[in-house]
Structure formats: structure tokens, C-alpha cells
Design a protein around this motif. Structure first.
Motif, mmCIF file in Angstrom:
data_model
loop_
_atom_site.group_PDB
_atom_site.id
_atom_site.type_symbol
_atom_site.label_atom_id
_atom_site.label_comp_id
_atom_site.label_asym_id
_atom_site.label_seq_id
_atom_site.Cartn_x
_atom_site.Cartn_y
_atom_site.Cartn_z
ATOM 1 N N LYS A 56 0.837 -1.205 0.000
ATOM 2 C CA LYS A 56 0.000 0.000 0.000
ATOM 3 C C LYS A 56 0.868 1.248 0.000
ATOM 4 N N GLU A 57 1.947 1.230 0.774
ATOM 5 C CA GLU A 57 2.815 2.400 0.855
ATOM 6 C C GLU A 57 3.644 2.569 -0.413
ATOM 7 N N PHE B 70 2.925 1.729 -3.586
ATOM 8 C CA PHE B 70 2.156 2.244 -4.727
ATOM 9 C C PHE B 70 1.293 3.448 -4.358
ATOM 10 N N GLY B 71 0.628 3.390 -3.198
ATOM 11 C CA GLY B 71 -0.226 4.505 -2.809
ATOM 12 C C GLY B 71 0.564 5.694 -2.301
ATOM 13 N N GLY B 72 1.578 5.425 -1.477
ATOM 14 C CA GLY B 72 2.357 6.518 -0.900
ATOM 15 C C GLY B 72 3.216 7.239 -1.913
ATOM 16 N N HIS B 73 3.679 6.529 -2.954
ATOM 17 C CA HIS B 73 4.559 7.143 -3.958
ATOM 18 C C HIS B 73 3.831 7.399 -5.280
ATOM 19 N N HIS B 74 2.522 7.101 -5.296
ATOM 20 C CA HIS B 74 1.707 7.337 -6.504
ATOM 21 C C HIS B 74 2.357 6.703 -7.736
ATOM 22 N N LEU B 75 2.847 5.490 -7.559
ATOM 23 C CA LEU B 75 3.500 4.768 -8.649
ATOM 24 C C LEU B 75 2.426 4.164 -9.555
ATOM 25 N N PRO B 76 2.479 4.412 -10.860
ATOM 26 C CA PRO B 76 1.462 3.851 -11.771
ATOM 27 C C PRO B 76 1.430 2.331 -11.686
ATOM 28 N N VAL C 260 -5.489 -0.553 -4.620
ATOM 29 C CA VAL C 260 -4.299 0.069 -4.043
ATOM 30 C C VAL C 260 -4.596 0.746 -2.715
ATOM 31 N N ARG C 261 -5.873 1.054 -2.451
ATOM 32 C CA ARG C 261 -6.204 1.720 -1.182
ATOM 33 C C ARG C 261 -5.924 0.817 0.007
ATOM 34 N N SER D 99 0.029 5.183 6.921
ATOM 35 C CA SER D 99 0.735 5.790 5.788
ATOM 36 C C SER D 99 1.630 6.931 6.249
#
Length: 624
Positions: A35-36, A38-44, A276-277, A364
Motif C-alpha cells: 500500500k505504501e 504504490f499509494g504513498g509514492h503514486h507509482l502507476p 491500491v487503497r 501511511s
């Protein structure tokens, strides 16, 4: 009796115990790592990105945990004990007292111990918050209750520490057995739907991820490291379970379960980017959400319990190595000497964890503070391992250098990626670590200064005993035990007793407590006695850095034929009133800090388990 069956039973019991204690921290990392990342770094959420991240996670687990800690570090033990302080104690015996190399080594080791405490504060907070956050997956309206509920669970956890964990500890292994089983099962079900995700086992995907994202991929390592937090615990807890059961459980059960779950989360993200959430909870069927929350909460409580117990153990080691003032240590088990409770440490941790939960509010946000202390400890472990290889294992210089550089390259890459977290919360564990490190080195240096001042004013013991025998004072019945750190000087309490009371007991014992650079000292080597003169004795009691310091018990088991009746024995202590002064000691602020620590230290009678009604304390002023 069938020895093979006995061996298998013992190994199985130790393996189950290790499963419940050792792997709690690293075993709860799947709750928040993906979660961190992809979600924390806004990785596609593209297939190359998912495969690249999974490859990084897999090879981080392989190289850092499997190779470095489980395969190599576990060979560096001090009489079976592991951990940074056991390793430090093992090494310091190879360097001369007072040498610069020894001071640098000790500073490095205790910096690692201080960083461990910074990590100890974050682990319970991020783990429990991550588990409870699953509630909003099924009922978003429950979001305002997540922080209060997490606080309630954590406060309850710290409150039960005083009662010990022997009874609930029996549940740790079975609960974690179920936990890792469920992790692996959920991962397998998702992988079966998208088997192409297994391609991430190839390191080429990690290399391609770095090539595609350049500098950004380096900083994403700061989130990938969340998958390997807790690796040091495998080494630190080696003395409780042994290297074989830990290795058996890691390679045979924990590692496969973790890899399957991470890959399952990756398969889910490819199939449903909206997951991803919270990919961990969404990996489970909808009907299993609340059972998973309950199981995850139990697992995070166990992980938190493990680091809290570890903090108690490390604190006792630090005290007995002379780097911290005496604290009240209570035993919570009649059979297990390692089960202890330190009230000051417990409630200090409780306050720190509560402040983290209230300040950061979510897992997060806490992930921004997590990692920098862990990775710094990784690097310190590598440096100490290099010294072990050269000094103790006699490994060639080139081989040692090659292995150290390989491990350091990984450790420093993770550490560098986490440095950018400092403004967003990484400052907190560093602040805790530097504060503790300052306290530790100040206490050690302060005790050295006090010892120097006392030696300067102390009378030589041998001539003093001769003078007493030549012109004896009034003798009174019973035994007087004078505890002193200097075996060659007259204890200040003995001089004050003669000066004020003008009497001497019929039997006098000068008692000196020494700490060996081993975890435990055998009962046969515990006590050494020398007769100085008629009815005058010098006794040395030795303890390891993990021994229980029970002076009456040690004297009661005296092998020298001398009987100690506690009701006829009086223990004399000298309590120095420290006066900070400008001079050649420490900076004045450090002297004031040391004096404050000394005033708040636990009484020697409490620390050494001496009944209060058998103790006489005599005060004296001492400029430092």
C-alpha cells in the motif's frame, strides 16, 4: 528414552515458539508495504512496475534476511546469544581497555542499540494502526474511531506487561501459525488467477525498474524496506530459540508465506488497480474482512509484544554493561529468568507510542518515519560483522572486504533512500536514538569520572586492614558487607561507619560485583572469595550481561564453606551526592545531566535484590 524423538519434539517446540516471537515484526509487514509503495509514492500500476516492485521485495528478503542475517550473522554468537549488544560484548574482549578502537567500537554498538529503541516506538504504532484501518474497508463511517481504538489496544498491551506474558505467550505460536498460513493461502488464490506474476522472481525485473525510473526508483526503496523491518529480530532472539529452529521456520514456512502474499497482492493490483487503497485486506473475500481484521490485530499485538520484551532485555543488558543507571527490574516468571518487566521503560514506551499514534494518525503517515533507524542498524551490524570475520573467524582481508562491501552497498542504499524521510517524520526515531545515545555515553563517562575521584581519595585496602588488626575497634556480632566498585581501595561506607559508629562487625566482607563479557556466568564461576585477614574477606561476584543480579542468592550459594545468614548480615552502601563543577571532567551540562540520572537511579538494594531492612546507606559529597 528415544533421543531422536526428544530432539524432534524440542526442535518443534522451539520452532513454534520462534514463530510466535521472532517473526512478528517482519510477519506483519504485508499489512502496509505494498500500500505504501504504490499509494504513498503514486507509482502507476503498470505490469512492469508491479513486477519490478515484487522483484525488489523478493530479493530484499533474500539478500538481507535470508543471506545476511539468517545465513551469516547467526554464525556470530556470544555463547549462543545474538543481537547487537551480544556481538559488541564478544568483540570488546578482543581490544585493550582504554584503547581508541575499543571506544569507537562501543560507541558504534550503543548507537545501534539506541536506534533499536527508536524503531521499537514505531513498530507497535504502525502495526496496530494498519490492522485497525481495515475497519474502514467495510464501514467507512468507522474512520473517526480508528485512532481511539488503536490507542485503546496499545494502552491495554502496555498495561498487561506488569503481569507478565507467560500465559498469553503460549498462544503466540499457534496464532502466528494461523497468520502465516492465511497469508500464504490468500496469496496462492490470487496467484492462480494471474500466474504470470511469478515472473517477478527473476531479478531482471528489479534491474529494469531501476533503469526505467532512474532516481525515483532509489527513493521508492524507502518504502520497499518496510518488507524487511524486523530482520534484526531474527538475530537478536537467537539465544531464546537457537539458530536451527529459526532457520527452519524462516525457510520452511515464514519466507514462503510472505513471498506468496506479496505476489498475491501484486496480482490483485494488476487485476484491480482500485485495490491500491488497501491491497492486503482486499486480497481476502468480502465475507472474511472482519475475521481478517481480528487475526491481523492479534498478529500486530504479538509483534508489538515482541519488540516491547526486546526493549526490556536490551535495557537490562545496557545497565549491566555500565551504560545506564540502575532501574527497577521485576521478574514476571518463576521459571524463566528472561521474562522481566521494567516499569520505567514500559511507560516511557507507552507514552512515546501514544504520541506517535496521535501525531501521525495513520499507518501511511507513520511509514514516513519508519525505516531510517532500521537501515542504520543494518549498516552497523555489517560493520561489526566485518570485525568478527577478521578478528574472530580469521577470514582473509580481501574476502572480508568483499562481503562487507556487498552487504554495505545494500544497507546504505536503503539508508540513503530513507534519509529523504527525515523532514516527514524520520526525524523522530533519529531524535530518540540521539537522545538515548547521549544519555548512555554520558552515564558511562560519568561513572568513570566518579570512579577516578573515589580512587584518588581512597586508602589502600591491605595496609588499612593491617592497621585495624593492630589496633582493633569495638567488634559487634554479625556480618557487614561493604559493596564497592574498587576492590583495592577501602570502601567509603566502611570508613564512615568506623568514623561515626566507631564499631566493626565480627566478620567483614568487601564485595565487588563484576560483569563478564558473556551472556551468563555459571553458578560454579559466580563467586570468588579471598581471605584478607582474620574475619576479613574479599568477595567477587560475577554476572553476565543477561544474568539476574541477586546478591543474597549468590552469597547463600557460596561454595567456600562460609555461611551467610541474611538476618545477621548488614549491607553498607555509600551514596555519593554529586556536585557538578567546571574542570577536566565533562561539559557542565553533561555533568548536571549525569547527576540528575544518578539521583533518579534505582537503589542498589532494589537492583541487587537485597531486603531494605538489611541495608544501611551512608552519604558523601563528591565533586565531578
Amino acid at each position: 528414552m528415544n533421543p531422536p524423538l526428544s530432539d524432534k519434539t524440542t526442535t518443534g517446540t522451539l520452532a513454534l515458539g520462534a514463530l510466535g516471537i521472532v517473526f512478528g515484526d517482519i510477519g506483519t509487514s504485508p499489512l502496509y508495504t505494498m500500500k505504501e509503495v504504490f499509494g504513498g509514492h503514486h507509482l502507476p500500476l503498470t505490469q512492469p512496475n508491479v513486477l519490478g516492485i515484487l522483484s525488489l521485495v523478493f530479493w530484499s528478503l533474500t539478500l538481507v534476511v535470508s543471506v545476511k542475517y539468517v545465513s551469516v550473522m547467526m554464525r556470530a554468537d556470544n555463547k549462543g546469544e545474538g543481537g547487537i549488544l551480544a556481538l559488541l560484548s564478544l568483540l570488546q574482549g578482543q581490544l585493550p581497555l582504554g584503547s581508541r578502537a575499543r571506544r569507537v567500537l562501543m560507541s558504534l554498538g550503543f548507537l545501534g542499540a539506541a536506534l533499536f529503541f527508536g524503531d521499537t516506538l514505531i513498530t507497535p504504532a504502525i502495526s496496530v494502526l494498519s490492522a485497525v484501518e481495515g475497519l474502514e474497508m467495510g464501514a467507512p463511517a468507522l474512520h473517526p474511531f480508528i485512532v481511539p481504538l488503536a490507542l485503546g489496544i496499545l494502552v491495554g498491551l502496555f498495561a498487561i506487561q506488569q503481569h507478565g506474558t507467560a500465559s498469553i505467550g503460549k498462544l503466540f505460536g499457534p496464532v502466528m501459525l494461523v497468520w502465516f498460513g492465511v497469508l500464504g493461502l490468500l496469496g496462492v488464490l490470487a496467484i492462480l488467477d494471474h500466474p504470470q506474476i511469478l515472473a517477478a522472481l527473476l531479478p531482471i525485473h528489479a534491474l529494469q525498474f531501476f533503469a526505467q525510473h532512474g532516481t525515483a526508483s532509489f527513493f521508492i526503496l524507502g518504502a520497499v524496506v518496510l518488507a524487511i523491518t524486523g530482520a534484526e529480530a531474527l538475530y537478536a532472539d537467537m539465544g531464546h530459540f537457537g539458530r536451527h529452529p529459526i532457520r527452519l521456520v524462516w525457510f520452511g514456512y515464514v519466507l514462503p508465506a510472505l513471498v506468496l502474499n506479496y505476489f498475491g497482492q501484486g496480482a490483485l493490483l494488476l487485476a484491480d488497480p482500485g485495490a491500491v487503497r488497501n491491497p492486503f485486506y482486499l486480497l481476502a473475500p468480502s465475507w472474511a474482512l472482519y475475521p481478517m481484521i481480528a487475526l491481523a490485530t492479534a498478529a500486530t499485538v504479538i509483534a508489538s509484544q515482541a519488540v516491547i520484551s526486546g526493549a526490556f532485555s536490551v535495557t537490562r543488558q545496557v545497565i549491566q554493561m555500565g551504560y545506564a543507571p540502575r532501574l527497577i527490574i521485576r521478574h514476571t516468571s518463576a521459571s524463566e529468568a528472561g521474562q522481566i518487566y521494567i516499569p520505567f521503560v514500559n511507560w516511557t514506551l507507552a507514552v512515546g507510542v501514544a504520541l506517535l499514534v496521535l501525531g501521525f494518525q495513520s499507518s501511511s503517515n507513520l511509514a514516513a518515519a519508519y525505516g531510517i533507524a532500521v537501515t542504520a542498524t543494518f549498516a552497523i551490524d555489517t560493520l561489526l560483522l566485518g570485525l568478527v570475520m577478521r578478528v574472530l573467524w580469521d577470514v582473509g582481508r580481501k574476502t572480508t572486504l568483499a562481503i562487507m562491501l556487498a552487504f554495505l552497498a545494500i544497507d546504505l542504499a536503503f539508508f540513503g533512500a530513507n534519509v529523504v524521510k527525515i523532514p516527514d517524520g524520520g526525524w523522530f526515531p533519529l531524535m530518540v536514538a540521539m537522545t538515548l545515545f547521549t544519555l548512555l555515553v554520558t552515564w558511562k563517562r560519568g561513572r568513570e569520572i566518579v570512579a577516578e575521584r573515589l580512587r584518588e581519595r581512597a586508602l589502600p585496602l591491605a595496609p588499612f586492614v593491617d592497621s585495624l588488626l593492630a589496633s582493633p575497634p569495638l567488634r559487634v556480632p554479625g556480618t557487614a558487607v561493604f559493596m564497592t566498585a574498587d576492590p583495592n581501595g577501602v570502601p567509603a561506607a566502611l570508613l564512615h561507619n568506623l568514623k561515626h559508629n566507631k564499631v566493626l562487625h565480627e566478620r567483614v566482607v568487601i564485595l565487588n560485583v563484576r560483569y563478564a563479557e558473556v551472556p551468563y556466568v555459571s553458578d560454579t564461576a559466580r563467586l570468588e572469595m579471598e581471605k584478607l585477614a582474620e574475619d576479613f574477606y574479599h568477595v567477587v561476584v560475577r554476572y553476565g550481561f543477561m544474568d539476574d543480579t541477586d546478591i543474597p542468592k549468590a552469597l547463600a550459594n557460596c561454595p567456600c564453606g562460609m555461611r551467610f545468614d541474611l538476618m545477621e548480615t548488614t549491607f553498607f552502601f555509600s551514596r555519593e551526592n554529586l556536585i557538578p563543577t567546571r574542570g577536566d571532567g565533562m561539559a557542565l551540562w553533561r555533568e548536571h545531566l549525569f547527576a540528575a540520572m544518578a539521583r533518579n537511579a534505582a537503589s542498589p538494594m532494589t537492583f541487587f535484590h537485597i531486603p531494605a531492612n538489611r541495608v544501611v546507606e551512608l552519604g558523601a559529597q563528591l565533586e565531578i
